[in-house]
Design a protein around this motif. Structure first.
Motif, short mmCIF file in Angstrom:
data_model
loop_
_atom_site.label_atom_id
_atom_site.label_comp_id
_atom_site.label_asym_id
_atom_site.label_seq_id
_atom_site.Cartn_x
_atom_site.Cartn_y
_atom_site.Cartn_z
N GLY A 82 -1.00 -10.57 41.58
CA GLY A 82 -1.49 -10.67 40.21
C GLY A 82 -0.40 -10.40 39.19
N LYS A 83 -0.73 -10.72 37.92
CA LYS A 83 0.21 -10.45 36.84
C LYS A 83 -0.58 -10.23 35.56
CE LYS A 83 0.87 -15.21 35.40
NZ LYS A 83 1.79 -16.23 34.96
N ASP A 84 0.03 -9.62 34.59
CA ASP A 84 -0.57 -9.39 33.29
C ASP A 84 0.20 -10.17 32.24
OD1 ASP A 84 -2.21 -7.59 34.56
OD2 ASP A 84 -1.18 -5.81 33.83
N TYR A 85 -0.50 -10.62 31.21
CA TYR A 85 0.11 -11.39 30.13
C TYR A 85 -0.38 -10.80 28.82
CZ TYR A 85 0.41 -15.29 26.80
OH TYR A 85 0.63 -16.06 25.71
N GLY B 92 -1.09 -13.50 13.59
CA GLY B 92 -2.41 -12.97 13.29
C GLY B 92 -3.33 -12.92 14.49
N LYS B 93 -2.76 -12.98 15.71
CA LYS B 93 -3.57 -12.96 16.93
C LYS B 93 -2.92 -12.07 17.98
CE LYS B 93 -5.21 -17.69 16.48
NZ LYS B 93 -5.19 -19.03 17.05
N ASP B 94 -3.74 -11.47 18.80
CA ASP B 94 -3.32 -10.82 20.03
C ASP B 94 -4.01 -11.56 21.16
OD1 ASP B 94 -1.92 -8.77 18.75
OD2 ASP B 94 -3.66 -7.46 18.71
N ARG B 95 -3.29 -11.86 22.23
CA ARG B 95 -3.89 -12.49 23.40
C ARG B 95 -3.48 -11.70 24.64
NH1 ARG B 95 -5.49 -17.99 22.84
NH2 ARG B 95 -5.06 -18.76 20.76
N TYR B 96 -4.42 -11.60 25.58
CA TYR B 96 -4.08 -10.96 26.85
C TYR B 96 -4.79 -11.68 27.98
CZ TYR B 96 -8.64 -8.82 27.54
OH TYR B 96 -9.97 -8.64 27.76
N ALA B 97 -4.26 -11.53 29.17
CA ALA B 97 -4.89 -12.04 30.38
C ALA B 97 -4.41 -11.21 31.56
CB ALA B 97 -4.55 -13.51 30.60
N VAL B 98 -5.32 -11.01 32.49
CA VAL B 98 -5.00 -10.36 33.75
C VAL B 98 -5.33 -11.37 34.84
CG1 VAL B 98 -5.55 -8.45 35.30
CG2 VAL B 98 -5.57 -8.08 32.82
N TYR B 99 -4.34 -11.74 35.63
CA TYR B 99 -4.50 -12.74 36.67
C TYR B 99 -4.48 -12.08 38.04
CZ TYR B 99 -3.34 -16.11 33.04
OH TYR B 99 -3.34 -16.86 31.89
N GLY B 100 -5.34 -12.54 38.91
CA GLY B 100 -5.36 -12.12 40.30
C GLY B 100 -4.87 -13.25 41.18
N ARG C 214 -12.19 -11.35 14.42
CA ARG C 214 -12.85 -11.97 15.58
C ARG C 214 -12.29 -11.35 16.86
NH1 ARG C 214 -15.28 -17.22 16.64
NH2 ARG C 214 -15.11 -17.61 18.86
N LEU C 215 -13.16 -11.23 17.87
CA LEU C 215 -12.77 -10.73 19.18
C LEU C 215 -13.52 -11.53 20.23
CD1 LEU C 215 -11.32 -8.54 20.92
CD2 LEU C 215 -13.41 -7.18 20.69
N ASP C 216 -12.82 -12.06 21.23
CA ASP C 216 -13.41 -12.78 22.36
C ASP C 216 -12.93 -12.16 23.65
OD1 ASP C 216 -14.91 -15.30 21.51
OD2 ASP C 216 -13.05 -15.50 20.36
N ILE C 217 -13.85 -11.91 24.59
CA ILE C 217 -13.51 -11.35 25.89
C ILE C 217 -14.22 -12.18 26.97
CG2 ILE C 217 -13.65 -9.34 27.40
CD1 ILE C 217 -13.79 -7.63 24.81
N ILE C 218 -13.46 -12.61 27.97
CA ILE C 218 -13.99 -13.37 29.11
C ILE C 218 -13.72 -12.54 30.37
CG2 ILE C 218 -13.83 -15.51 30.42
CD1 ILE C 218 -14.68 -16.03 27.56
N SER C 219 -14.76 -12.34 31.19
CA SER C 219 -14.59 -11.59 32.43
C SER C 219 -15.57 -12.11 33.48
CB SER C 219 -14.80 -10.09 32.19
OG SER C 219 -16.09 -9.85 31.69
N PRO C 220 -15.25 -11.93 34.77
CA PRO C 220 -16.11 -12.46 35.83
C PRO C 220 -17.44 -11.70 35.89
CG PRO C 220 -14.29 -11.23 36.78
CD PRO C 220 -14.06 -11.27 35.31
#
Length: 72
Positions: free
Chosen positions: A2-5, A11-19, A39-45
């Protein structure tokens, strides 16, 4: 493996955690000119439901929302 991004700017923050099988969690926040969050958006399994994800969001106009969607 995995890795983190994480990326900040424009004007934005972006993040992702990959497995090993793709993203596990990701999100973004957007900010107004004065620095407050607009605005805030969160995507998770979804636990126990492969092929689906939670989408949670908040924005100034509509407030909080949550839905479960098929992966796309």
């Amino acid at each position: 493996m995995g890795k983190d991004y994480y990326k900040q700017g424009d004007g934005k923050d972006r993040y992702a955690v990959y497995g090993d099988n793709g993203y596990e969690h990701r999100g973004k926040a957007e900010y107004g000119d004065d620095g407050h969050m607009t605005r805030l958006d969160i995507i998770s399994p979804v636990a126990g439901q492969p092929g689906y994800h939670h989408h949670e969001w908040w924005n100034e106009k509509e407030g909080y929302g949550h839905e479960i969607h098929p992966d796309h």
